[in-house]
Design an enzyme around this catalytic site. Structure first.
Site, PDB file in Angstrom:
ATOM      1  N   TYR A 115       0.821  -1.212   0.000  1.00 16.50           N
ATOM      2  CA  TYR A 115       0.000   0.000   0.000  1.00 16.50           C
ATOM      3  C   TYR A 115       0.860   1.269   0.000  1.00 16.50           C
ATOM      4  O   TYR A 115       0.381   2.329   0.369  1.00 16.50           O
ATOM      5  CB  TYR A 115      -0.904   0.021   1.231  1.00 16.50           C
ATOM      6  CG  TYR A 115      -2.088  -0.925   1.170  1.00 16.50           C
ATOM      7  CD1 TYR A 115      -1.909  -2.303   1.094  1.00 16.50           C
ATOM      8  CD2 TYR A 115      -3.390  -0.444   1.223  1.00 16.50           C
ATOM      9  CE1 TYR A 115      -2.982  -3.172   1.057  1.00 16.50           C
ATOM     10  CE2 TYR A 115      -4.482  -1.305   1.189  1.00 16.50           C
ATOM     11  CZ  TYR A 115      -4.269  -2.669   1.113  1.00 16.50           C
ATOM     12  OH  TYR A 115      -5.343  -3.524   1.090  1.00 16.50           O
ATOM     13  N   LYS A 160       5.415 -14.341   4.325  1.00 19.55           N
ATOM     14  CA  LYS A 160       5.627 -15.218   3.168  1.00 19.55           C
ATOM     15  C   LYS A 160       7.125 -15.167   2.831  1.00 19.55           C
ATOM     16  O   LYS A 160       7.535 -14.871   1.703  1.00 19.55           O
ATOM     17  CB  LYS A 160       4.748 -14.707   2.012  1.00 19.55           C
ATOM     18  CG  LYS A 160       4.646 -15.619   0.829  1.00 19.55           C
ATOM     19  CD  LYS A 160       3.651 -16.750   1.001  1.00 19.55           C
ATOM     20  CE  LYS A 160       3.694 -17.648  -0.218  1.00 19.55           C
ATOM     21  NZ  LYS A 160       2.955 -18.895  -0.044  1.00 19.55           N
ATOM     22  N   ASP A 191      -0.237 -18.192   4.275  1.00 18.71           N
ATOM     23  CA  ASP A 191      -1.284 -19.028   3.657  1.00 18.71           C
ATOM     24  C   ASP A 191      -1.706 -20.147   4.615  1.00 18.71           C
ATOM     25  O   ASP A 191      -2.904 -20.382   4.831  1.00 18.71           O
ATOM     26  CB  ASP A 191      -0.835 -19.567   2.284  1.00 18.71           C
ATOM     27  CG  ASP A 191       0.596 -20.118   2.271  1.00 18.71           C
ATOM     28  OD1 ASP A 191       1.273 -20.035   3.311  1.00 18.71           O
ATOM     29  OD2 ASP A 191       1.008 -20.633   1.214  1.00 18.71           O
ATOM     30  N   ASP A 215      -5.035  -7.383   5.789  1.00 26.92           N
ATOM     31  CA  ASP A 215      -6.329  -7.059   5.188  1.00 26.92           C
ATOM     32  C   ASP A 215      -7.096  -8.340   4.892  1.00 26.92           C
ATOM     33  O   ASP A 215      -8.258  -8.505   5.295  1.00 26.92           O
ATOM     34  CB  ASP A 215      -6.081  -6.266   3.891  1.00 26.92           C
ATOM     35  CG  ASP A 215      -7.364  -5.920   3.168  1.00 26.92           C
ATOM     36  OD1 ASP A 215      -8.346  -5.582   3.849  1.00 26.92           O
ATOM     37  OD2 ASP A 215      -7.384  -5.999   1.923  1.00 26.92           O
ATOM     38  N   ASP A 219     -10.526 -10.321   7.026  1.00 24.86           N
ATOM     39  CA  ASP A 219     -11.828 -10.699   6.436  1.00 24.86           C
ATOM     40  C   ASP A 219     -12.068 -12.197   6.613  1.00 24.86           C
ATOM     41  O   ASP A 219     -13.160 -12.626   6.984  1.00 24.86           O
ATOM     42  CB  ASP A 219     -11.881 -10.361   4.929  1.00 24.86           C
ATOM     43  CG  ASP A 219     -12.419  -8.955   4.641  1.00 24.86           C
ATOM     44  OD1 ASP A 219     -12.150  -8.043   5.451  1.00 24.86           O
ATOM     45  OD2 ASP A 219     -13.093  -8.762   3.606  1.00 24.86           O
TER      46      ASP A 219
HETATM   47  C1  IPM Z   1     -10.055  -2.394   4.743  1.00 25.01           C
HETATM   48  C2  IPM Z   1     -10.314  -2.137   3.282  1.00 25.01           C
HETATM   49  C3  IPM Z   1      -9.344  -1.111   2.714  1.00 25.01           C
HETATM   50  C4  IPM Z   1      -7.973  -1.729   2.777  1.00 25.01           C
HETATM   51  C5  IPM Z   1      -9.654  -0.650   1.300  1.00 25.01           C
HETATM   52  C6  IPM Z   1     -11.048  -0.135   1.157  1.00 25.01           C
HETATM   53  C7  IPM Z   1      -8.696   0.397   0.830  1.00 25.01           C
HETATM   54  O1  IPM Z   1     -10.323  -3.318   2.563  1.00 25.01           O
HETATM   55  O2  IPM Z   1     -10.086  -1.441   5.551  1.00 25.01           O
HETATM   56  O3  IPM Z   1      -9.857  -3.549   5.124  1.00 25.01           O
HETATM   57  O4  IPM Z   1      -7.553  -2.438   1.866  1.00 25.01           O
HETATM   58  O5  IPM Z   1      -7.296  -1.480   3.778  1.00 25.01           O
HETATM   59 MN    MN Z   2     -10.296  -5.073   3.842  1.00 29.26          MN
END
Ligand code: IPM
Ligand code: MN
Ligand code: NAD
Length: 324
Positions: A115, A160, A191, A215, A219
């Site tokens: 990023y 990784k 992974d 990130d 999720d």
């Molecule tokens: C998060 C989101 C953001 C990220 C995006 C929207 C830029 O996925 O906050 O997890 O990748 O950090």
């Molecule tokens: Mn995210």
């Protein structure tokens, strides 16, 4: 007076943030709440998704409660949330995943890695530079180590390093810091870690990793607590702090009053713990649990309560708990 900036953003941010704000207002009626309007909708209206004065307004706050913004996959559009994380230098993104039987915090490096914004795209080739610095790695692993020490837990370094030299660098700095701090620690390929955390979440305490791995891992790990509608996060820097759900603007369900506001309310709870180790944080969690136990649930959890109705039920439980 404590100043709280409220950013709804886009999509379901307009639904879950008013609910989380209501809970904060019940607990802290004297806080100074003010709104900052940023997001893709601002870009559509004005051509600018987030102005310098918006960043200045966020910097004025003791803490920011943030919903989500839509980040369209367009070549020249800069994500508002990434801009804010960088501008406020919110380098530690803490993403707790907690339920009965496990209590994990993913500590995601939040300002560099993939990023870093050093990218090039031409007709036949595109590159994104993955930058991992000593300074960036030391400060994120030191945050993770402080957390481990407070929790009397252990550290797992996710990487990784079998493929990426930048992760050999990241892992080695993390290992050195963990050894120096004398905390229990191990490291794992990201992974394998992504699967193992789902199968054995009780084996993990604090997990530190680079930006994009954190990130994705957060999720994935939200599955353990019922999905994205329930997972909160804290973005912490040395001078500023911003609290937001892990989820995004969810355009597929926006405007329907069906989004789960728990992640946003839990983010508000993290905000209170950060500001003052406030007992309100526990009250919010207790009120959420009571509401769920009473059978009131949003659609993602198999119920039929609306976002608003669920939020009202939690606010009502908080009032009952505080009246005791
Ligand atoms: C998060 C989101 C953001 C990220 C995006 C929207 C830029 O996925 O906050 O997890 O990748 O950090
Ligand atoms: Mn995210
Ligand atoms: P998303 O998190 O918005 O949604 C993924 C899935 O989870 C969708 O099916 C959605 O309906 C569901 N979901 C998310 N939050 C929910 C909730 N509270 N209750 C019930 N269901 C929920 O991710 P996406 O669809 O990949 O991205 C949508 C937009 O959000 C994109 O523009 C993305 O860039 C942006 N985004 C922003 C942030 C942020 O601002 N921090 C975070 C992630 C994604």
């Amino acid at each position: 007076m404590t100043k709280i900036a409220i950013v709804e953003g886009d999509g379901i941010g307009h639904e879950v943030i008013p609910v989380a704000r209501q809970v904060l207002e019940v607990l802290h009626p004297t806080y100074d709440f003010y709104t900052v309007d940023v997001g893709y909708h601002r870009w559509e209206e004005t051509g600018c998704p987030c102005a310098d004065r918006d960043i200045a307004a966020l910097k004025e706050a003791d803490a920011v409660l943030f919903g989500a913004v839509t980040t369209p996959p367009m070549k020249d559009y800069q994500s508002v949330v990434l801009r804010i994380r960088k501008a406020l230098d919110l380098y530690a993104n803490l993403r707790p995943i907690k339920d009965s039987g496990f209590d994990v915090v993913i500590v995601r490096e939040n300002t560099e890695g993939l990023y870093s914004g050093i990218e090039e795209i031409d007709a036949d080739r595109a590159t994104t530079l993955r930058v991992v610095t000593r300074k960036g790695t030391e400060r994120i692993v030191r945050s993770a180590i402080r957390l481990v020490q407070n929790r009397h837990g252990s550290l797992t370094i996710g990487h990784k390093a079998n493929v990426l030299k930048s992760d050999v660098f990241f892992r080695d700095i993390c290992l050195k810091e963990a050894q120096a701090a004398g905390i229990p620690h191990n490291d794992k390929f990201i992974d394998a870690l992504a699967l193992d955390i789902l199968q054995h979440p009780d084996m993990y305490d604090v997990v530190v990793t680079t930006n994009i791995f954190g990130d994705i891992l957060s999720d994935v790990a939200s599955y353990l607590v019922g999905g994205l509608g329930l997972a909160p996060s804290a973005n912490i820097g040395d001078r500023h702090a911003l609290f937001e759900p892990v989820h995004g603007s969810a355009p597929d369900i926006a405007g329907k009053n069906i989004a789960n506001p728990i992640a946003a309310m839990r983010s508000a709870a993290l905000l209170l713990s950060h500001l003052a180790d406030d007992p309100g944080a526990d009250l919010i969690e207790q009120a959420i649990q009571r509401t769920l136990t009473s059978g009131i649930r949003t659609r993602d959890l198999g119920g039929n309560a609306g976002t608003r109705e669920f939020g009202d039920a939690v606010a009502h439980e908080i009032s009952r708990l505080t009246r005791r």
